[in-house]
Write a protein that holds these residues in place. Sequence first.
Motif, PDB file in Angstrom:
ATOM      1  N   GLY A 205      11.706  -7.224   6.371  1.00  3.63           N
ATOM      2  CA  GLY A 205      11.070  -8.493   6.038  1.00  3.63           C
ATOM      3  C   GLY A 205      10.052  -8.944   7.054  1.00  3.63           C
ATOM      4  N   GLU A 206      10.307  -8.699   8.350  1.00  4.14           N
ATOM      5  CA  GLU A 206       9.388  -9.188   9.376  1.00  4.14           C
ATOM      6  C   GLU A 206       8.049  -8.457   9.317  1.00  4.14           C
ATOM      7  OE1 GLU A 206      10.771  -6.910  13.424  1.00  4.14           O
ATOM      8  OE2 GLU A 206      12.214  -8.318  12.540  1.00  4.14           O
ATOM      9  N   VAL A 207       8.062  -7.187   8.916  1.00  2.70           N
ATOM     10  CA  VAL A 207       6.815  -6.435   8.772  1.00  2.70           C
ATOM     11  C   VAL A 207       6.084  -6.863   7.498  1.00  2.70           C
ATOM     12  CG1 VAL A 207       5.818  -4.134   8.440  1.00  2.70           C
ATOM     13  CG2 VAL A 207       7.650  -4.475  10.107  1.00  2.70           C
ATOM     14  N   LEU A 208       6.819  -7.036   6.407  1.00  2.00           N
ATOM     15  CA  LEU A 208       6.197  -7.459   5.154  1.00  2.00           C
ATOM     16  C   LEU A 208       5.570  -8.847   5.289  1.00  2.00           C
ATOM     17  CD1 LEU A 208       8.723  -6.212   2.440  1.00  2.00           C
ATOM     18  CD2 LEU A 208       6.603  -5.124   3.219  1.00  2.00           C
ATOM     19  N   ARG A 209       6.185  -9.719   6.097  1.00  2.00           N
ATOM     20  CA  ARG A 209       5.601 -11.047   6.301  1.00  2.00           C
ATOM     21  C   ARG A 209       4.223 -10.953   6.945  1.00  2.00           C
ATOM     22  NH1 ARG A 209      10.942 -12.610   7.157  1.00  2.00           N
ATOM     23  NH2 ARG A 209      10.860 -12.177   9.394  1.00  2.00           N
ATOM     24  N   VAL A 210       4.081 -10.075   7.927  1.00  2.00           N
ATOM     25  CA  VAL A 210       2.776  -9.885   8.572  1.00  2.00           C
ATOM     26  C   VAL A 210       1.763  -9.361   7.556  1.00  2.00           C
ATOM     27  CG1 VAL A 210       1.519  -8.533  10.309  1.00  2.00           C
ATOM     28  CG2 VAL A 210       3.742  -9.531  10.879  1.00  2.00           C
ATOM     29  N   MET A 211       2.185  -8.436   6.710  1.00  2.00           N
ATOM     30  CA  MET A 211       1.280  -7.870   5.705  1.00  2.00           C
ATOM     31  C   MET A 211       0.891  -8.925   4.668  1.00  2.00           C
ATOM     32  SD  MET A 211       3.119  -4.144   5.322  1.00  2.00           S
ATOM     33  CE  MET A 211       2.071  -3.611   3.966  1.00  2.00           C
ATOM     34  N   ARG A 212       1.837  -9.791   4.298  1.00  2.00           N
ATOM     35  CA  ARG A 212       1.506 -10.885   3.375  1.00  2.00           C
ATOM     36  C   ARG A 212       0.468 -11.818   3.993  1.00  2.00           C
ATOM     37  NH1 ARG A 212       5.679 -11.992  -0.715  1.00  2.00           N
ATOM     38  NH2 ARG A 212       7.316 -10.410  -0.551  1.00  2.00           N
ATOM     39  N   ASP A 213       0.629 -12.096   5.283  1.00  2.00           N
ATOM     40  CA  ASP A 213      -0.336 -12.962   5.972  1.00  2.00           C
ATOM     41  C   ASP A 213      -1.730 -12.330   5.965  1.00  2.00           C
ATOM     42  OD1 ASP A 213       1.622 -14.817   6.499  1.00  2.00           O
ATOM     43  OD2 ASP A 213       1.952 -14.184   8.575  1.00  2.00           O
ATOM     44  N   LEU A 214      -1.799 -11.015   6.196  1.00  2.00           N
ATOM     45  CA  LEU A 214      -3.092 -10.326   6.168  1.00  2.00           C
ATOM     46  C   LEU A 214      -3.730 -10.429   4.788  1.00  2.00           C
ATOM     47  CD1 LEU A 214      -2.427  -7.041   8.187  1.00  2.00           C
ATOM     48  CD2 LEU A 214      -3.726  -9.041   8.924  1.00  2.00           C
ATOM     49  N   ALA A 215      -2.911 -10.261   3.755  1.00  2.00           N
ATOM     50  CA  ALA A 215      -3.424 -10.386   2.389  1.00  2.00           C
ATOM     51  C   ALA A 215      -3.966 -11.787   2.150  1.00  2.00           C
ATOM     52  CB  ALA A 215      -2.323 -10.054   1.385  1.00  2.00           C
ATOM     53  N   ASP A 216      -3.251 -12.791   2.631  1.00  2.00           N
ATOM     54  CA  ASP A 216      -3.690 -14.180   2.465  1.00  2.00           C
ATOM     55  C   ASP A 216      -5.018 -14.444   3.181  1.00  2.00           C
ATOM     56  OD1 ASP A 216      -1.467 -14.770   0.945  1.00  2.00           O
ATOM     57  OD2 ASP A 216      -0.337 -15.656   2.612  1.00  2.00           O
ATOM     58  N   GLN A 217      -5.258 -13.685   4.265  1.00  2.00           N
ATOM     59  CA  GLN A 217      -6.498 -13.848   5.029  1.00  2.00           C
ATOM     60  C   GLN A 217      -7.666 -13.060   4.442  1.00  2.00           C
ATOM     61  OE1 GLN A 217      -5.328 -12.692   9.019  1.00  2.00           O
ATOM     62  NE2 GLN A 217      -3.604 -14.113   8.973  1.00  2.00           N
ATOM     63  N   GLY A 218      -7.408 -12.322   3.353  1.00  2.00           N
ATOM     64  CA  GLY A 218      -8.489 -11.609   2.675  1.00  2.00           C
ATOM     65  C   GLY A 218      -8.727 -10.188   3.130  1.00  2.00           C
ATOM     66  N   MET A 219      -7.784  -9.607   3.886  1.00  2.00           N
ATOM     67  CA  MET A 219      -7.950  -8.224   4.319  1.00  2.00           C
ATOM     68  C   MET A 219      -7.825  -7.277   3.121  1.00  2.00           C
ATOM     69  SD  MET A 219      -8.398  -5.866   6.608  1.00  2.00           S
ATOM     70  CE  MET A 219      -8.242  -6.703   8.196  1.00  2.00           C
ATOM     71  N   THR A 220      -8.744  -6.345   3.006  1.00  2.00           N
ATOM     72  CA  THR A 220      -8.650  -5.313   1.975  1.00  2.00           C
ATOM     73  C   THR A 220      -7.602  -4.300   2.412  1.00  2.00           C
ATOM     74  OG1 THR A 220     -11.021  -5.602   1.583  1.00  2.00           O
ATOM     75  CG2 THR A 220      -9.961  -3.683   0.575  1.00  2.00           C
ATOM     76  N   MET A 221      -6.625  -4.038   1.542  1.00  2.00           N
ATOM     77  CA  MET A 221      -5.490  -3.201   1.923  1.00  2.00           C
ATOM     78  C   MET A 221      -5.134  -2.235   0.799  1.00  2.00           C
ATOM     79  SD  MET A 221      -3.331  -6.475   3.371  1.00  2.00           S
ATOM     80  CE  MET A 221      -1.745  -5.652   3.479  1.00  2.00           C
ATOM     81  N   ILE A 222      -4.846  -0.993   1.169  1.00  2.00           N
ATOM     82  CA  ILE A 222      -4.235  -0.026   0.258  1.00  2.00           C
ATOM     83  C   ILE A 222      -2.883   0.318   0.856  1.00  2.00           C
ATOM     84  CG2 ILE A 222      -4.439   2.167  -0.960  1.00  2.00           C
ATOM     85  CD1 ILE A 222      -7.427   2.086  -0.489  1.00  2.00           C
ATOM     86  N   VAL A 223      -1.823   0.083   0.090  1.00  2.00           N
ATOM     87  CA  VAL A 223      -0.464   0.168   0.623  1.00  2.00           C
ATOM     88  C   VAL A 223       0.358   1.146  -0.209  1.00  2.00           C
ATOM     89  CG1 VAL A 223       1.604  -1.132   1.240  1.00  2.00           C
ATOM     90  CG2 VAL A 223      -0.639  -2.264   1.303  1.00  2.00           C
ATOM     91  N   VAL A 224       0.812   2.217   0.429  1.00  2.00           N
ATOM     92  CA  VAL A 224       1.811   3.091  -0.186  1.00  2.00           C
ATOM     93  C   VAL A 224       3.173   2.497   0.134  1.00  2.00           C
ATOM     94  CG1 VAL A 224       2.880   5.377  -0.146  1.00  2.00           C
ATOM     95  CG2 VAL A 224       0.385   5.164  -0.027  1.00  2.00           C
ATOM     96  N   THR A 225       3.938   2.164  -0.892  1.00  2.00           N
ATOM     97  CA  THR A 225       5.199   1.461  -0.641  1.00  2.00           C
ATOM     98  C   THR A 225       6.200   1.692  -1.757  1.00  2.00           C
ATOM     99  OG1 THR A 225       6.159  -0.704  -0.114  1.00  2.00           O
ATOM    100  CG2 THR A 225       4.425  -0.670  -1.778  1.00  2.00           C
ATOM    101  N   HIS A 226       7.470   1.527  -1.421  1.00  2.00           N
ATOM    102  CA  HIS A 226       8.553   1.463  -2.407  1.00  2.00           C
ATOM    103  C   HIS A 226       9.107   0.046  -2.491  1.00  2.00           C
ATOM    104  CE1 HIS A 226       9.228   6.067  -2.081  1.00  2.00           C
ATOM    105  NE2 HIS A 226       8.517   5.762  -3.148  1.00  2.00           N
ATOM    106  N   GLU A 227       8.463  -0.895  -1.800  1.00  2.00           N
ATOM    107  CA  GLU A 227       8.912  -2.286  -1.819  1.00  2.00           C
ATOM    108  C   GLU A 227       8.369  -2.973  -3.073  1.00  2.00           C
ATOM    109  OE1 GLU A 227      11.015  -3.554   0.242  1.00  2.00           O
ATOM    110  OE2 GLU A 227      11.080  -1.916   1.708  1.00  2.00           O
ATOM    111  N   MET A 228       9.186  -2.968  -4.127  1.00  2.00           N
ATOM    112  CA  MET A 228       8.732  -3.474  -5.415  1.00  2.00           C
ATOM    113  C   MET A 228       8.419  -4.972  -5.363  1.00  2.00           C
ATOM    114  SD  MET A 228       8.541  -0.895  -7.427  1.00  2.00           S
ATOM    115  CE  MET A 228       8.155   0.145  -6.020  1.00  2.00           C
ATOM    116  N   GLY A 229       9.191  -5.722  -4.579  1.00  2.00           N
ATOM    117  CA  GLY A 229       8.947  -7.155  -4.464  1.00  2.00           C
ATOM    118  C   GLY A 229       7.581  -7.443  -3.862  1.00  2.00           C
TER     119      GLY A 229
END
Length: 291
Positions: A205-229
């Motif tokens: 969760g602590e890593v996903l929170r940082v990634m959510r914050d980056l998304a909110d800031q408009g960072m373009t991201m391509i994410v390979v993940t199994h985190e369905m949520g």
Amino acid sequence: MTEHVANNTTTHTGSSAAQAAPLVHAVNVMKSFHGNEVLKGIDLDVRRGQVVCLLGPSGSGKTTFLRCINQLESIDGGRIWVDGDLVGFREKEGHLHHLTDKEVAAQRRDIGMVFQRFNLFPHMTALENVCEAPIQVKGTNKKAARARAVQLLEQVGLGDKPSAYPAQLSGGQQQRVAIARALAMDPKLMLFDEPTSALDPELVGEVLRVMRDLADQGMTMIVVTHEMGFARDVADHVVFMDGGVVVEQGKPRDVLGNPQHQRTKSFLQRMRTEDAEDAQDARDAKDAPPA
């Protein structure tokens, strides 16, 4: 092949061609290892500010595709453009020529990548890990690089750990340092290769929170993940890959909520089953009497 840039709208305002074109434009990307076709003609556009999640079983080609974008692997066919620049090649008189190592390194500077394993320098503190690339690669002044590193460690929730060495940090903390290190190069694109897969469940969760914050800031991201949520809540676009091809793609609510292809349906059902089993295991461990 003549370069083709799709006329997609973007998440940002503006009328220039540079803003209208996708930041990442991949056409018929192919890659083989020892005769085994891993990518069989991948087409994908990623607009500025988008979060795109790549889903699929192991061996489907997701990580290989990321590595091709960042030139950790060289493609065998097709084209990839990042911000209008042809990745890894120069086209001259109808022929492709490989870029030099120096030219590849220059292209790679604009793309941040976070791996499954944290790959931090064990002999450097968190602050030094974040400072290293701007100083050595971009020639940033040491004082400015340290100030920026302090800011980034604060951003990922590690403002109190600048002097800690990787061995003194949890897996989640190490991964957050790795994210700060990638951000220190001020990338226009961030690639995440299953960034939580090596973490204990309570640290995800602590890593996903940082990634959510980056998304909110408009960072373009391509994410390979199994985190369905994460894919459901944060992604603008979801791509399901299997066997080296894109099987299905679209908005998260469509691909995850109403998949059309049987392979997608089977994968999502398996993921739901595994998530339920993991949750039950966590409850059992919590309720178990102390040894």
